[in-house]
Design a protein around this motif. Structure first.
Motif, mmCIF file in Angstrom:
data_model
loop_
_atom_site.group_PDB
_atom_site.id
_atom_site.type_symbol
_atom_site.label_atom_id
_atom_site.label_comp_id
_atom_site.label_asym_id
_atom_site.label_seq_id
_atom_site.Cartn_x
_atom_site.Cartn_y
_atom_site.Cartn_z
ATOM 1 N N ILE A 57 -3.468 -3.472 -12.686
ATOM 2 C CA ILE A 57 -2.462 -2.793 -11.514
ATOM 3 C C ILE A 57 -1.732 -1.523 -11.988
ATOM 4 C CG2 ILE A 57 -0.611 -3.381 -9.911
ATOM 5 C CD1 ILE A 57 -2.056 -5.573 -9.419
ATOM 6 N N GLN A 97 -4.766 -9.721 -4.553
ATOM 7 C CA GLN A 97 -4.306 -8.127 -4.435
ATOM 8 C C GLN A 97 -2.920 -8.090 -5.070
ATOM 9 O OE1 GLN A 97 -5.747 -6.718 -8.441
ATOM 10 N NE2 GLN A 97 -7.127 -8.901 -8.559
ATOM 11 N N ARG A 98 -3.228 -8.051 -3.699
ATOM 12 C CA ARG A 98 -1.760 -7.975 -2.975
ATOM 13 C C ARG A 98 -0.143 -8.324 -3.142
ATOM 14 N NH1 ARG A 98 -1.353 -5.067 2.784
ATOM 15 N NH2 ARG A 98 -3.274 -4.157 2.355
ATOM 16 N N PHE A 132 0.449 -7.974 -7.355
ATOM 17 C CA PHE A 132 0.814 -6.406 -7.095
ATOM 18 C C PHE A 132 2.717 -6.656 -6.605
ATOM 19 C CE2 PHE A 132 2.850 -2.697 -5.098
ATOM 20 C CZ PHE A 132 3.249 -1.429 -6.154
ATOM 21 N N SER A 172 -5.948 -8.117 -13.742
ATOM 22 C CA SER A 172 -5.449 -7.936 -12.942
ATOM 23 C C SER A 172 -4.405 -6.783 -12.867
ATOM 24 C CB SER A 172 -4.933 -8.328 -11.331
ATOM 25 O OG SER A 172 -6.291 -9.005 -11.308
ATOM 26 N N SER A 188 -7.182 -3.227 -5.118
ATOM 27 C CA SER A 188 -5.617 -3.583 -5.569
ATOM 28 C C SER A 188 -5.217 -1.182 -5.240
ATOM 29 C CB SER A 188 -5.323 -3.467 -6.759
ATOM 30 O OG SER A 188 -6.144 -3.218 -7.974
#
Length: 737
Positions: free
Chosen positions: A265, A222-223, A226, A261, A453
């Protein structure tokens, strides 16, 4: 050279490059190089210019070169790289900002130093597992401090490197492959990679973010997603020159999990724009109302017996009644709870003051996921890390990582008995949320990824708003974050139904400009979608573009006729455009559909008033008054129409009602007009005084409004010659007050 000038030149050169204007770009880079005095970079510059001049010469001469397009493309990408190199070196030389001052004191390490750090980290991972770390924190405090120093070293290494060569890429991958390494350390390095990529564009760094965007660990994945998303947003204009990046995007767009995702985000980033408003609401509305409750709490919650064993068994049945003592608080708390469940950042104001612990003086601690393995936390909390309290806190999705650290650190001064009580209360509350999460997980299998996230974005929000050197890093949350306007975004999310979700979220949160932009994109593929047409029209209406709104509304009406909402909006726009005839035409249609709709009846009255058909308008206003006896606002048009149509006694009766209820400066002025027409000059003077007082004593404003009605007063029999006399008498009386 000042930092502002460097940034300005960089932006200008980048804009030229995007337009393929290499000559202008080279001129700016040459200007920057004069200040930098770098032989290597000047040599590169001369080489690129020489190549470009030859290419221009042969092209104009008509020489066919099958390699020309390749050479041209390579020149543009090389120019981007050279511009970035020059800019970063100049900023490192001149900028006082924290990242660049740190770069000046942090030379890029040699391979043997990095290898030594790897061995140190691996040794720590092998030697200390979670149980040993927690049970003997004091014995390992020095090793824990060394571990954090090593983490900071690698964070700086990957963050401050402008470009990743083969060795840097290898070091990054080696770090992510370290055995037994806690996830929080690897997640931290993704943040370092993101910060580095945001500062200086490098396709190699972006490819790393792509690689880890499909990692099996949710926190890392998730990082990375992003990070990739933000970097693509920043450098969207460059991507046309880097086909390998576009190719990777096309491949990633086939991964449903990645696309989902990205969508989440983007919505979470839009939601982050609400944080400032939520914080203000908490500080100005909810918390003050809670303070008002304090006198009731002492009696109603029986605080003297707070520590009895059954404290958490039942909720106080008097709470609802207690809230009733503070009108509106129940609704505010319900709204707060709904926002919390949605994932809104409702705790920013609560934890903003808890970022002064020494823990947050270490830069990396702003980015580390919450973990009981964190050496700083082990030193501060010790045995408390094994409690149910910490376990419950660790798993909650309603606090971000940064706030969890703040919470644990803040309760270290609390007596053990209170900690136990808090633990029970927290577990009781979070137990219900946990059950809800389990139910949601069945419906939403990606709930954990969404939680991660969202917490990460909230961590970054706190860093951007609360870190002492926040201005030196830039605030991404102040950007428009209009992903729908970026070319890369369509490559990731081709399904416009997902764009619809983003547009609807903008619309729901009253970001109507952005919502309109998304709706207009959607209408290109689905031009007859009535609901989107209506919402696009409404967004444009609220932006004040009534003519533009009409285009959407009338098209929606053609596709789906006789829909009351659309017809009313068309009528409203025509009235705002000072076209009462057209507005009345549509309000009449609305009346046929719903003849008991008071808003329609009132609007017809307004249109007739605009057309100066006061008698007809009066009938509609009276009907509204009859059907809605509590509507005191309709008295004003009734009073005015009565005055204009010569029904003076009726007008006086309604203006008296208005004065007894709540009159403004215009009401008192009109009241005075009616009295003057009825020859009650003293009464008129008294009403005019009231009006001027509500104009805050500004006689000039009063006269300006008064003059609008002069013709009507003369028509009603007021002597024009008396008007200056009345106004002068009014001035003398006001001077005596």
């Amino acid at each position: 050279m000042e930092e502002k000038k460097i940034v300005e030149l960089n932006r200008k050169a980048e804009a030229y490059l995007r337009e393929r204007l290499l000559k202008d770009t080279f001129d700016i880079i040459s200007e920057m190089l004069e200040d930098l005095q770098s032989v290597d970079l000047k040599d590169k510059m001369e080489q690129y210019q020489t190549t470009y001049k030859f290419m221009l010469k042969y092209t104009v001469a008509g020489v066919k070169d099958p390699e020309r397009d390749t050479i041209y493309h390579d020149l543009i990408t090389s120019a981007f790289r050279l511009l970035d190199e020059v800019t970063q070196q100049m900023l490192t030389k001149y900028s006082p900002a924290f990242p660049f001052s740190l770069k000046r004191s942090f030379p890029i390490p040699k391979a043997e130093i990095v290898n030594d750090k790897f061995e140190s980290l691996q040794g720590f991972h092998d030697k200390l597992e979670l149980s040993a770390l927690v049970e003997s924190a004091a014995d390992h405090s020095q090793e824990g401090e060394k571990y954090l120093e090593d983490l900071q070293f690698f964070f700086n290494y990957f963050w401050l490197s402008d470009f990743y060569n083969e060795q840097t890429v290898r070091h990054f991958r080696d770090y992510m492959l370290l055995d037994n390494g806690p996830v929080f350390g690897k997640s931290l390095m993704i943040s370092a990679l993101t910060l580095s990529s945001m500062r200086c564009f490098d396709p190699g760094k972006l490819k790393l973010l792509f690689d880890y965007s499909v990692h099996k660990n949710d926190e890392i994945r998730q990082r990375a997603i992003f990070g990739a998303l933000i970097v693509l947003y920043i450098f969207d204009g460059r991507l046309q020159f880097f086909p390998e990046i576009n190719h990777r995007l096309e491949l990633l767009s086939e991964d449903k999990s990645f696309v989902k995702s990205v969508e989440k985000i983007v919505i979470q980033l839009i939601r982050s724009k609400e944080t400032e408003k939520l914080t203000k609401k908490m500080q100005e509305e909810i918390l003050p109302e809670m303070v008002k409750m304090n006198p009731y709490i002492m009696d109603k919650l029986n605080l003297d017996n707070l520590l009895k064993d059954d404290i958490t068994e039942d909720k106080n049945p008097d709470w609802q009644h207690m809230f009733d003592d503070v009108p509106g608080l129940t609704n505010k708390l319900e709204e707060f709870s709904e926002l919390q469940m949605e994932g809104a950042d409702v705790f920013m104001s609560t934890f903003a003051m808890l970022k002064s612990f020494p823990f947050f003086k270490r830069l990396i601690n702003w980015f580390i996921p919450f973990s009981v393995q964190h050496p700083d936390l082990v030193r501060a909390a010790g045995e408390d890390l094994k409690t149910d309290f910490i376990s419950a806190l660790k798993d909650t999705r309603f606090l971000c990582n940064s706030d969890k650290y703040s919470f644990v650190l803040s309760v270290q001064q609390v007596p053990s008995s209170y900690k136990e009580m808090m633990s029970k209360a927290l577990n009781a509350e979070l137990g219900q949320f946990d059950e809800n999460d389990k139910d949601d997980a069945v419906i939403k299998p990606d709930l954990d990824a969404e939680k991660i996230s969202n917490q990460y974005i909230q961590d970054l929000y706190r860093f951007a708003k609360l870190h002492p050197q926040k201005r030196d890093f830039g605030d991404l949350f102040s950007w428009r974050l209009d992903f729908h306007n970026k070319t890369f975004f369509e490559k990731i999310i081709e399904d416009k139904k997902k764009w619809r979700n983003i547009g609807e979220y903008y619309f729901a949160k009253n970001y109507f400009v952005e919502a309109l932009e998304v709706f207009e994109i959607l209408l290109q593929d689905d031009p007859e979608n009535v609901e989107i047409l209506q919402k696009a029209g409404y967004s444009m209406q609220l932006a004040g573009d009534y003519q533009g709104a009409l285009q959407f509304y009338t098209k929606a009406d053609l596709i789906r006729s006789q829909e009351l909402w659309t017809i009313k909006k068309i009528a409203y726009c025509y009235r705002q455009l000072s076209m009462p005839d057209k507005a009345l035409e549509y309000y009449r249609q609305a009346e046929v559909i719903d003849d008991e709709n008071l808003r329609v009846q009132l609007s017809i009255g307004h249109c007739l008033l605009d057309q100066k058909k006061y008698g007809e308008a009066l009938k509609y206003y009276f009907r509204v008054e009859y059907l809605d006896t509590k509507n005191t606002r309709v008295w004003k048009p009734i009073a005015w129409c009565s005055f204009v149509t010569g029904k003076l006694d009726q007008a006086l009766k309604y203006y008296q009602r208005i004065a007894d209820d709540k009159a403004d400066m215009h009401d008192y002025m009109n009241f005075g007009h009616v009295m003057w027409v009825k020859q009650d000059r003293q009464g008129a003077l008294a009403m005019y005084k009231q009006s001027v007082n509500l104009f805050k004593g500004d006689m000039e404003k009063f006269i300006k409004v008064f003059n609008v009605d002069k013709t009507l007063l003369i028509e009603k029999g007021v002597d024009q010659n008396e008007m200056p006399i009345m106004l002068d008498r009014l001035r003398y009386d006001l001077d005596q007050l």
